[in-house]
Design an enzyme around this catalytic site. Sequence first.
Site, PDB file in Angstrom:
ATOM      1  N   LEU A  15     -37.909 -17.387 -38.096  1.00 37.07           N
ATOM      2  CA  LEU A  15     -37.199 -17.066 -36.851  1.00 37.07           C
ATOM      3  C   LEU A  15     -37.279 -15.579 -36.508  1.00 37.07           C
ATOM      4  O   LEU A  15     -37.263 -14.720 -37.378  1.00 37.07           O
ATOM      5  CB  LEU A  15     -35.722 -17.463 -36.983  1.00 37.07           C
ATOM      6  CG  LEU A  15     -35.444 -18.941 -37.254  1.00 37.07           C
ATOM      7  CD1 LEU A  15     -33.938 -19.179 -37.344  1.00 37.07           C
ATOM      8  CD2 LEU A  15     -36.073 -19.840 -36.200  1.00 37.07           C
ATOM      9  N   GLU A  23     -36.308 -12.793 -32.821  1.00 33.47           N
ATOM     10  CA  GLU A  23     -35.395 -12.664 -31.691  1.00 33.47           C
ATOM     11  C   GLU A  23     -35.725 -13.666 -30.565  1.00 33.47           C
ATOM     12  O   GLU A  23     -34.831 -14.124 -29.861  1.00 33.47           O
ATOM     13  CB  GLU A  23     -35.418 -11.206 -31.179  1.00 33.47           C
ATOM     14  CG  GLU A  23     -34.469 -10.890 -30.036  1.00 33.47           C
ATOM     15  CD  GLU A  23     -32.996 -11.189 -30.318  1.00 33.47           C
ATOM     16  OE1 GLU A  23     -32.559 -11.138 -31.487  1.00 33.47           O
ATOM     17  OE2 GLU A  23     -32.277 -11.485 -29.334  1.00 33.47           O
ATOM     18  N   HIS A  75     -36.657 -16.780 -30.872  1.00 38.52           N
ATOM     19  CA  HIS A  75     -35.947 -18.036 -31.177  1.00 38.52           C
ATOM     20  C   HIS A  75     -34.445 -17.887 -30.925  1.00 38.52           C
ATOM     21  O   HIS A  75     -33.784 -18.801 -30.434  1.00 38.52           O
ATOM     22  CB  HIS A  75     -36.128 -18.420 -32.653  1.00 38.52           C
ATOM     23  CG  HIS A  75     -37.525 -18.732 -33.061  1.00 38.52           C
ATOM     24  ND1 HIS A  75     -38.249 -17.930 -33.906  1.00 38.52           N
ATOM     25  CD2 HIS A  75     -38.328 -19.776 -32.758  1.00 38.52           C
ATOM     26  CE1 HIS A  75     -39.442 -18.463 -34.122  1.00 38.52           C
ATOM     27  NE2 HIS A  75     -39.524 -19.580 -33.427  1.00 38.52           N
ATOM     28  N   GLY A 125     -39.481 -21.783 -25.514  1.00 37.41           N
ATOM     29  CA  GLY A 125     -39.913 -20.483 -24.998  1.00 37.41           C
ATOM     30  C   GLY A 125     -41.107 -20.626 -24.064  1.00 37.41           C
ATOM     31  O   GLY A 125     -41.980 -21.473 -24.276  1.00 37.41           O
ATOM     32  N   GLN A 140     -47.363 -25.783 -23.926  1.00 36.33           N
ATOM     33  CA  GLN A 140     -46.461 -26.674 -24.671  1.00 36.33           C
ATOM     34  C   GLN A 140     -45.243 -27.046 -23.830  1.00 36.33           C
ATOM     35  O   GLN A 140     -44.837 -28.210 -23.764  1.00 36.33           O
ATOM     36  CB  GLN A 140     -46.026 -25.973 -25.957  1.00 36.33           C
ATOM     37  CG  GLN A 140     -44.857 -26.636 -26.668  1.00 36.33           C
ATOM     38  CD  GLN A 140     -44.554 -26.002 -28.011  1.00 36.33           C
ATOM     39  OE1 GLN A 140     -45.274 -26.205 -28.970  1.00 36.33           O
ATOM     40  NE2 GLN A 140     -43.470 -25.259 -28.114  1.00 36.33           N
TER      41      GLN A 140
HETATM   42  O1  PAF Z   1     -43.020 -24.141 -30.661  1.00 35.59           O
HETATM   43  C1  PAF Z   1     -42.859 -24.545 -31.838  1.00 35.59           C
HETATM   44  O2  PAF Z   1     -42.331 -23.853 -32.687  1.00 35.59           O
HETATM   45  C2  PAF Z   1     -43.361 -25.936 -32.215  1.00 35.59           C
HETATM   46  O3  PAF Z   1     -44.545 -26.256 -31.564  1.00 35.59           O
HETATM   47  C3  PAF Z   1     -42.301 -27.031 -32.009  1.00 35.59           C
HETATM   48  C4  PAF Z   1     -41.933 -27.193 -30.553  1.00 35.59           C
HETATM   49  C5  PAF Z   1     -41.059 -26.712 -32.816  1.00 35.59           C
HETATM   50  C6  PAF Z   1     -42.849 -28.371 -32.495  1.00 35.59           C
HETATM   51  O4  PAF Z   1     -43.194 -28.340 -33.843  1.00 35.59           O
END
Ligand code: PAF
Length: 281
Positions: free
Chosen positions: A33, A35, A37, A147, A153
């Site tokens: 993790l 900042e 996240h 994000g 994604q």
């Molecule tokens: O963005 C991420 O960290 C990953 O692709 C996710 C969305 C947690 C899926 O594993």
Amino acid sequence: MEIISSVRHMQEKVLELKRQGKRIAFVPTMGALHEGHLRLVDVAKSKADLTVMSLFVNPTQFGPREDFAKYPRDPETDRKLAESRGVDILFTPEAGEIYPPGHQTFVVVTELTRGLCSASRPGHFRGVATVVAALFLIVQPDAAVFGEKDYQQLQIISRMAVDLHFPIEIVGVPTVREADGLAMSSRNRYLSPEDRKDAAFLHRALLRAQEIFQKGERKPAVLQAEAEKILREKPNLRLEYLEIVDAQSLQALERIERPARAMLAVHLHETRLIDNVPLIP
Ligand code: PAF
């Protein structure tokens, strides 16, 4: 903060919370993790009564020659950071729980996974969509926060949520950056001090495209050429793609007449970095 590792226990917890009428916000992560996240947690907390964060390095989204084995794992620091930012439940399943023995069911979003990162990472978004769908079914959140750094994604998950009728608000959060503009990413830890300096040129290149766009240029090829000039200043940066695409469909544009996104992927020695900025007419 409660830590739950079993799927069954998480499902029971969710049922109990739903019975109490609680709204759940969800922040899926692969840990390591930073900042960026934690900013997702802030947004999640504004959306619901409780925030669930998952920590799960998802094997199915890594290709055979990718960094699954060396992906940074630091569960103890992650636990402290999540707790200090106000996560209520940390969900830390094992791979064998998410993918039961004999697992063979995948989620594929077709069009949005055709270009950009998919060209060099075939199967990546199938792994992402599959794990996010499984996590959505386990956690049953009212809102889920992602994000914008992983913009392709985000679009894929938004599409999947609509197509599969997940009653979940998908929330995108602007990229959090270091002082020199580098987008925060768990993979930044791989960079040598020299590569770390060069990495600031990704954002610099995107800002150049944004600047020319704001002055009125609407031809993607011109923006791309100008941004690439900036990247060429650093010979160690190997460009994978730099594209201007429609902000929703992610299709290449002839002219920018509706919201678009400048997206790039670059390699710095062994490390692959991505970034993007909005171009709003
Ligand atoms: O963005 C991420 O960290 C990953 O692709 C996710 C969305 C947690 C899926 O594993």
